[in-house]
Design an enzyme around this catalytic site. Structure first.
Site, PDB file in Angstrom:
ATOM      1  N   TYR A  20     -10.563   0.715  11.223  1.00 31.72           N
ATOM      2  CA  TYR A  20     -11.807   1.105  10.541  1.00 31.72           C
ATOM      3  C   TYR A  20     -12.177   0.147   9.408  1.00 31.72           C
ATOM      4  CZ  TYR A  20      -8.353   3.593   7.610  1.00 31.72           C
ATOM      5  OH  TYR A  20      -7.262   3.907   6.848  1.00 31.72           O
ATOM      6  N   LYS A  21     -11.400  -0.918   9.205  1.00 31.62           N
ATOM      7  CA  LYS A  21     -11.734  -1.899   8.170  1.00 31.62           C
ATOM      8  C   LYS A  21     -12.518  -3.042   8.837  1.00 31.62           C
ATOM      9  CE  LYS A  21      -7.987  -0.192   5.339  1.00 31.62           C
ATOM     10  NZ  LYS A  21      -6.560  -0.243   5.046  1.00 31.62           N
ATOM     11  N   ASP A  27       2.197  -5.313   8.815  1.00 30.25           N
ATOM     12  CA  ASP A  27       1.040  -4.447   8.658  1.00 30.25           C
ATOM     13  C   ASP A  27      -0.191  -5.351   8.540  1.00 30.25           C
ATOM     14  OD1 ASP A  27      -1.076  -2.946   7.555  1.00 30.25           O
ATOM     15  OD2 ASP A  27       0.319  -1.477   6.730  1.00 30.25           O
ATOM     16  N   PHE A  47       0.873  -1.179   0.000  1.00 26.70           N
ATOM     17  CA  PHE A  47       0.000   0.000   0.000  1.00 26.70           C
ATOM     18  C   PHE A  47       0.912   1.232   0.000  1.00 26.70           C
ATOM     19  CE2 PHE A  47      -2.741   3.104   2.174  1.00 26.70           C
ATOM     20  CZ  PHE A  47      -3.965   2.884   1.578  1.00 26.70           C
ATOM     21  N   ARG A  77     -12.731  -4.863  -6.403  1.00 19.69           N
ATOM     22  CA  ARG A  77     -12.388  -5.443  -5.109  1.00 19.69           C
ATOM     23  C   ARG A  77     -13.662  -5.667  -4.296  1.00 19.69           C
ATOM     24  NH1 ARG A  77      -8.508  -2.776  -0.627  1.00 19.69           N
ATOM     25  NH2 ARG A  77     -10.385  -1.522  -0.418  1.00 19.69           N
TER      26      ARG A  77
END
Ligand SMILES: *Cc1c(COP(=O)(O)O)cnc(C)c1O
Length: 418
Positions: A240-241, A215, A146, A389
C-alpha cells in the site's frame, strides 16, 4: 528583507520554477500521473499510502457486483480467486528482481515478518547447527527498525529460544557469528530514508552461516532490489506504499526457490496444505510459494491490488529509480535555496547509494509545521519526535510540485520561528 534581497529571492524562485518546467518536460514517466486519481494537492505521502490508480474503482466494482454478486462461489475457481496470491506475487516479482514462483501475496507485513523470521531461524538450524554442541541461538535485528518488526523479532526470539540482539545496521557485520541464526533488516529506514547496502549485508550474513530477512516496505516499487541477484533468503514487503494497492492491501512474502522445500512456516494453515481440500488432520506443506499462505485470501483488497499493479505495465524500475533520485535531489536543492540555513536538518543521506525515495527533515516543531503544510495543500507526514517526512512516488509526483512543496515549506517555516 531588504529590497535587493527580495529581488534576488524572487529571481531564485523564478529560476527554480523554470528548471522544474524543463525537468517535467523531459520526464519519461510524466504521462503516468494521468493513471492516478489526484488533484492539485502536492501529495508527498505515497510512502505511507500510495495514491489511487484510476483503474481500481471499476475493477473493484466488478469484483463485488459480478464476481461476488453473480458468480458467487464459482469465482474461486472460474474467476481465479483461488490462485490470486501467487498470480499477484508473480506480478510483483519483476519489481523486486525475483523470478516467478517465489512470492506469495497475503496477510499483513507484520504477519509476514513473523513467518519469515521464524522460518529463517528454523532453516538456519537445519543447514548448520552452529558451533560444536550448540544450536544457533541469536536473532539480530536492526535497532532502528519500524516498531512492528522489532516487536515481532522479540516474539520470534522467545518462541525459538533465541536471544534478540538489536544492532545499528552499520554494525551488523561485526555482530555476526556462529551463534547468529537470522538477521532482520530494513532495505530503507522508514524514518530517515537511508538505503542500506543489501548486497554487502546479505553477503556478510551468509558468510556467518546465517539467513537474512529483508523488509522491503520502503523500497518495493521505489528502487531496484535484486532479490535473486543478491541471493536474498527471505523478504517481506508492503503493497500500500509505493505499490499503491490501497489501505491495508495484503503484503508479500518471498522465499528463495532453493529454500522453499525446507521452509517451515510457523503459521501453517489449510491454504498452504499440499491438498487443501483433502481436509486431512495431518499437515503436509504445499510445494513452492503457496507454502507461505495461511488461510483464505483477502480477495477484495487483493484484487484491488492486482488492478493497481496495472500502472506498472511498460515501466522499468530503473527509470523509476532515476526519477526518484532526480526528484529528491531537486527537493534538496530547492530547500537549500529557500529555507534559511540551520532551520531544518536533513537526516536523509546526500549520497545516492544511501538514499531511498524520501527526504526526512528534522526540526524541533515538526508536528506543527506539518499540520500547517497540510492545510496549504502539501501533504507529507510527521514522525516522532521531530521529523518531517516527504515521500516521492516517481509514477505521479512531478518537478513543479517539488518546487511548490519546498516553497510552501519555506513560507511555513518563516511563519513559525523555532
Ligand atoms: C509500513 C511498514 C510496516 C507495516 O506493517 P503492517 O503490518 O502493514 O502494518 C512494517 N514494517 C515496515 C518497515 C514498514 O515501513
Amino acid at each position: 528583507m531588504s529590497e535587493p534581497a527580495e529581488k534576488a529571492a524572487k529571481a531564485a524562485k523564478a529560476a527554480k520554477a523554470e528548471k522544474a518546467q524543463k525537468l517535467d518536460a523531459s520526464d519519461e514517466l510524466a504521462g503516468k500521473r494521468a493513471e492516478f486519481v489526484l488533484d492539485d494537492v502536492v501529495y508527498l505521502d505515497g510512502n505511507s499510502l500510495g495514491a489511487l490508480p484510476a483503474a481500481v474503482p471499476g475493477q473493484v466494482e466488478d469484483v463485488v457486483r459480478r464476481q461476488w454478486g453473480e458468480l458467487r462461489i464459482r469465482s474461486w475457481t472460474e474467476g481465479g480467486w483461488w490462485t490470486a496470491p501467487e498470480r499477484i506475487g508473480d506480478r510483483i516479482a519483476p519489481l523486486v528482481g525475483a523470478a516467478a514462483g517465489q512470492i506469495v501475496v497475503g496477510d499483513s507485513t507484520s504477519v509476514n515478518v513473523f513467518k519469515a523470521l521464524v522460518g529463517a531461524v528454523r532453516l538456519a538450524r537445519l543447514t548448520d547447527r552452529g558451533g560444536p554442541g550448540r544450536e544457533r541461538d541469536e536473532i539480530v535485528v536492526d535497532a532502528t527498525t519500524f516498531p512492528t518488526d522489532g516487536y515481532l523479532a522479540a516474539s520470534a526470539a522467545r518462541m525459538t529460544g533465541c536471544t534478540l540482539r538489536p544492532v545499528a545496521p552499520s554494525d551488523v557485520p561485526g555482530a555476526l557469528g556462529e551463534r547468529t541464526a537470522a538477521v532482520l533488516l530494513n532495505h530503507v529506514d522508514y524514518r530517515t530514508g537511508r538505503l542500506h547496502d543489501l548486497p554487502s549485508l546479505t553477503a556478510a550474513v551468509h558468510a556467518a552461516g546465517a539467513l537474512v530477512v529483508w523488509d522491503l516496505c520502503h523500497s518495493a516499487g521505489a528502487l531496484p532490489v535484486g532479490l535473486d541477484e543478491h541471493g536474498v533468503d527471505l523478504a517481506v514487503g508492503c503493497t500500500y506504499k509505493y505499490l499503491n494497492g490501497g489501505p491495508g492491501s495484503p503484503a508479500f512474502l518471498y522465499v528463495r526457490a532453493g529454500l522453499q522445500d525446507r521452509f517451515d512456516s510457523p503459521l501453517p494453515g489449510w491454504n498452504s496444505h499440499a491438498e487443501p481440500f483433502g481436509m486431512r488432520a495431518d499437515y503436509a506443506p504445499a510445494e513452492g510459494a503457496v507454502r507461505g499462505r495461511v488461510g483464505t485470501p483477502d480477495i477484495l483488497s487483493m484484487l484491488a491490488l492486482e488492478a493497481a499493479l496495472g500502472v506498472w505495465d511498460g515501466v522499468s524500475v530503473d527509470a523509476v529509480r532515476a526519477k526518484s533520485l532526480a526528484l529528491t535531489d531537486f527537493f534538496l536543492e530547492c530547500v537549500g535555496e529557500y529555507v534559511p540555513e540551520g532551520r531544518v536538518e536533513c537526516v536523509t543521506p546526500r549520497a545516492h547509494a544511501e538514499r531511498g525515495s524520501q527526504i526526512a527533515l528534522r526540526c524541533p516543531d515538526a508536528g506543527e509545521v506539518m499540520r500547517r503544510l497540510i492545510e496549504r495543500g502539501v501533504v507529507g507526514d510527521f514522525r516522532q519526535p521531530d521529523v518531517l517526512r516527504f515521500g516521492f512516488t516517481p509514477l505521479y509526483v512531478g518537478f513543479a510540485e517539488v518546487e511548490r512543496a519546498a516553497r510552501v515549506l519555506a513560507e511555513t517555516l518563516a511563519e513559525t520561528p523555532a
